[in-house]
Design a protein around this motif. Sequence first.
Motif, PDB file in Angstrom:
ATOM      1  N   SER A 176      20.904 -32.244  -3.460  1.00  0.00           N
ATOM      2  CA  SER A 176      19.614 -32.228  -2.765  1.00  0.00           C
ATOM      3  C   SER A 176      18.671 -33.270  -3.362  1.00  0.00           C
ATOM      4  O   SER A 176      17.976 -33.994  -2.638  1.00  0.00           O
ATOM      5  N   LYS A 177      18.654 -33.348  -4.710  1.00  0.00           N
ATOM      6  CA  LYS A 177      17.815 -34.361  -5.355  1.00  0.00           C
ATOM      7  C   LYS A 177      18.281 -35.764  -5.001  1.00  0.00           C
ATOM      8  O   LYS A 177      17.468 -36.660  -4.740  1.00  0.00           O
ATOM      9  N   VAL A 178      19.616 -35.949  -4.971  1.00  0.00           N
ATOM     10  CA  VAL A 178      20.158 -37.256  -4.628  1.00  0.00           C
ATOM     11  C   VAL A 178      19.807 -37.615  -3.190  1.00  0.00           C
ATOM     12  O   VAL A 178      19.456 -38.762  -2.886  1.00  0.00           O
ATOM     13  N   SER A 179      19.890 -36.634  -2.286  1.00  0.00           N
ATOM     14  CA  SER A 179      19.550 -36.896  -0.884  1.00  0.00           C
ATOM     15  C   SER A 179      18.089 -37.292  -0.748  1.00  0.00           C
ATOM     16  O   SER A 179      17.735 -38.138   0.092  1.00  0.00           O
ATOM     17  N   GLY A 180      17.222 -36.699  -1.602  1.00  0.00           N
ATOM     18  CA  GLY A 180      15.814 -37.080  -1.581  1.00  0.00           C
ATOM     19  C   GLY A 180      15.637 -38.543  -1.980  1.00  0.00           C
ATOM     20  O   GLY A 180      14.845 -39.284  -1.382  1.00  0.00           O
ATOM     21  N   GLU A 181      16.400 -38.987  -3.007  1.00  0.00           N
ATOM     22  CA  GLU A 181      16.336 -40.397  -3.421  1.00  0.00           C
ATOM     23  C   GLU A 181      16.853 -41.309  -2.314  1.00  0.00           C
ATOM     24  O   GLU A 181      16.293 -42.378  -2.055  1.00  0.00           O
ATOM     25  N   ILE A 182      17.948 -40.854  -1.660  1.00  0.00           N
ATOM     26  CA  ILE A 182      18.494 -41.667  -0.563  1.00  0.00           C
ATOM     27  C   ILE A 182      17.497 -41.748   0.579  1.00  0.00           C
ATOM     28  O   ILE A 182      17.326 -42.796   1.207  1.00  0.00           O
ATOM     29  N   ALA A 183      16.809 -40.586   0.852  1.00  0.00           N
ATOM     30  CA  ALA A 183      15.806 -40.575   1.926  1.00  0.00           C
ATOM     31  C   ALA A 183      14.661 -41.530   1.623  1.00  0.00           C
ATOM     32  O   ALA A 183      14.038 -42.085   2.538  1.00  0.00           O
ATOM     33  N   LYS A 184      14.385 -41.738   0.312  1.00  0.00           N
ATOM     34  CA  LYS A 184      13.320 -42.675  -0.064  1.00  0.00           C
ATOM     35  C   LYS A 184      13.789 -44.131  -0.004  1.00  0.00           C
ATOM     36  O   LYS A 184      13.010 -45.047  -0.229  1.00  0.00           O
ATOM     37  N   GLY A 185      15.100 -44.313   0.240  1.00  0.00           N
ATOM     38  CA  GLY A 185      15.625 -45.668   0.357  1.00  0.00           C
ATOM     39  C   GLY A 185      16.374 -46.156  -0.859  1.00  0.00           C
ATOM     40  O   GLY A 185      16.842 -47.297  -0.888  1.00  0.00           O
ATOM     41  N   ASN A 186      16.486 -45.273  -1.871  1.00  0.00           N
ATOM     42  CA  ASN A 186      17.210 -45.659  -3.075  1.00  0.00           C
ATOM     43  C   ASN A 186      18.702 -45.404  -2.876  1.00  0.00           C
ATOM     44  O   ASN A 186      19.224 -44.355  -3.225  1.00  0.00           O
ATOM     45  N   LEU A 187      19.392 -46.386  -2.330  1.00  0.00           N
ATOM     46  CA  LEU A 187      20.820 -46.228  -2.047  1.00  0.00           C
ATOM     47  C   LEU A 187      21.683 -46.538  -3.253  1.00  0.00           C
ATOM     48  O   LEU A 187      22.908 -46.388  -3.194  1.00  0.00           O
ATOM     49  N   ASP A 188      21.072 -46.951  -4.340  1.00  0.00           N
ATOM     50  CA  ASP A 188      21.831 -47.226  -5.563  1.00  0.00           C
ATOM     51  C   ASP A 188      21.826 -46.030  -6.513  1.00  0.00           C
ATOM     52  O   ASP A 188      22.262 -46.132  -7.661  1.00  0.00           O
ATOM     53  N   VAL A 189      21.295 -44.881  -6.025  1.00  0.00           N
ATOM     54  CA  VAL A 189      21.246 -43.702  -6.870  1.00  0.00           C
ATOM     55  C   VAL A 189      22.669 -43.266  -7.219  1.00  0.00           C
ATOM     56  O   VAL A 189      23.595 -43.398  -6.406  1.00  0.00           O
ATOM     57  N   VAL A 190      22.829 -42.746  -8.450  1.00  0.00           N
ATOM     58  CA  VAL A 190      24.155 -42.312  -8.914  1.00  0.00           C
ATOM     59  C   VAL A 190      24.398 -40.884  -8.443  1.00  0.00           C
ATOM     60  O   VAL A 190      23.590 -39.984  -8.691  1.00  0.00           O
TER      61      VAL A 190
END
Length: 680
Positions: free
Chosen positions: A371-385
């Motif tokens: 869920s936290k990772v999806s939040g980062e992806i939703a913000k546009g951070n596609l390089d999140v681990v």
Amino acid sequence: MRKNRGLAFRMSLSILASCTLIFAGIMVYYYLSSMHHLRKEMERQAMLLTTQSLYHMDSILEPMEEVPENVAHILEKRAFPQDKLIWIIETIMENNRSFFAFSVTYAPYAYDRETRLMDLYYFRKNGELTLRTTEEKPFNYLYEDWFIIPQMLHRPCWSEPYYDENGGEIVMATYSVPFYRHVEGKEVFAGVVSVDISLEWLQNMVEQIMSTFKMEEKRGSLDRFWDSILLPAQRQSDTLNPIDYSFLISKNGTFLTVPRKELIMNETIFSLARSKNDGELRKIGKMMVAGETGFLKYMNPDRDKENIFSFGPLTRSRWSLGIVWNTAVMEHDMKQLTASMTVLGIIGFLILLTMIVKISRSITRPLSLLSKVSGEIAKGNLDVVLPVIREHDEVGDLAVSFSTMRDSLKSYIKELTETTTARERMRSELVIAHAIQMGLVPTKFPPFPDRSELDIDAVLLPARDIGGDLYNYFFIDENHLCLVIGDVAGKGIPAALLMAKMQTLIKTAAGGCLKPEEIVAAANREFSVNNEECMFVTLFCAIFDTAGGELAYSNAGHNPPILVKNDGTVTFLPDAGNTAVGLNEDEVFQEQRISLSAGECLVMYTDGVTEAFSVDDKEFSTTRLAEVVGKVEKATATQVKEAVLGEIRAFTQGAEQSDDITIMVLRYLGEKAAKTKESL
């Protein structure tokens, strides 16, 4: 503000709520079912203990009754001298310490013919045996109950309790046995043999019997702990007595034994019920006096609590024993078991809570990370681990899907960026192309300010950025004006390129040529070269003689222009049936001629005008176009153009433009207007 609870919390809460409901339901059913069986067992145990108590009392009283019965039987067989009889009575008293008194009492003149009353009465006084005889102390016993009743009943019986004022001076009860003698063949009442027992002794006997039912079980520390919770302080001890108290009533209901000693001899169970206005107690009294056995609940108004009450009769005396049971003690084990189950349930609940929370967190923790990772992806951070999830279950599949989604998004965004860049570049190019295309057609009006015999206006509105319509007008010589309007098949860039090509071909072909059919034919030949895609152009080409008003034209498959005459008549120019340009390289085009009078107007257009569609998919049509231009026959070329455009806009009401719209209007003002201008 409503707090957002986590999945683990809601999962744990739901499972615990369900378990609690199920557990509570089982506990309630268990408690009610156990209480039902316990009460049945209590009733059985109470009746068993009551029967044992009655048997025990009977086993004590029966030997006491046998003594006077045996003496009466002996006296019926033989007579004894007084001293011998006294010795027998004294011996009986010495060997039966539970007897308070023993007596042999004769009927008048039954002992001998000279003695009217004979009563030999041995009783205990201050620990010593004392003899009282009627010779020493006259005593008329003939009307005493203990003497009259057995005589009348012809059988042994116990008397009602009474206070003995003739020697004993205590409250007692007497068991009297009548004896008889045979005189002249008849059975004659001779007297009674009786034994007295003190009610104090009877009270002690009952209390002693009741005390044998105390629970001798040693109470452990855990038991005492539960007792401190479940029992009042006065009932907490190492032993538990299930009997609250007991009482004994006579056959008439008089209290023989009872904890409240002031009731003994002074009250009956009925008088007590009457004083308390207690109908239930009166009912119990009737059942006891009737010799019935029972077990029932009784609401004690004095103690304001419910008692369990059992009762039953003694076999020979017809006295009735009542036992009031201690419900708290009797239900003690059940309450203790219920309390133990409750404590175990709470412990189990806490263990279950811990396990559920732990399991829920183990399940939802990867989901929380995702869920936290999806939040980062939703913000546009596609390089999140992405978190490493090793489970091969639905959560593991979800993690793989997240990884795939992230990679796809990166690829898509990259492609979208490239596509957007290309589109922007193309858009920019189209804007330039639009400007270039608009530069290919005349856009300056009036085009010939020094030629007052002409009034020309035109417009080209592409359906897209660029279109395939074209128009043009230019003077071939001093008096001949070339007018061209056409429509390239198709739309977009190919049509725009062909439109530019056709503009160039017409311009080239019209150089010095005053025959429109030759201009169209020359353009057709050049356009048809290398036309592998069989593209074609509808084209209207005219040569207008501004000096005489004659119009020579050749229509290559184009919409026929509209002629608006000075009298308001609207007609379409005749069509010779020429094919469109580009379909046949060797096509021969026909020429047609008309004359325009001063003030008449020629309206040329493409099919984008007549085929404009409204929001409800209706076509504008040539009929509607003719009606519009017919209403503005005296207007300028610009007014005619704007009238047609205004009517199209009103008709389509914002519907998407489906085709290029091109309108070119020529109003011939005549030579007079030109000369007038020259003179000025």
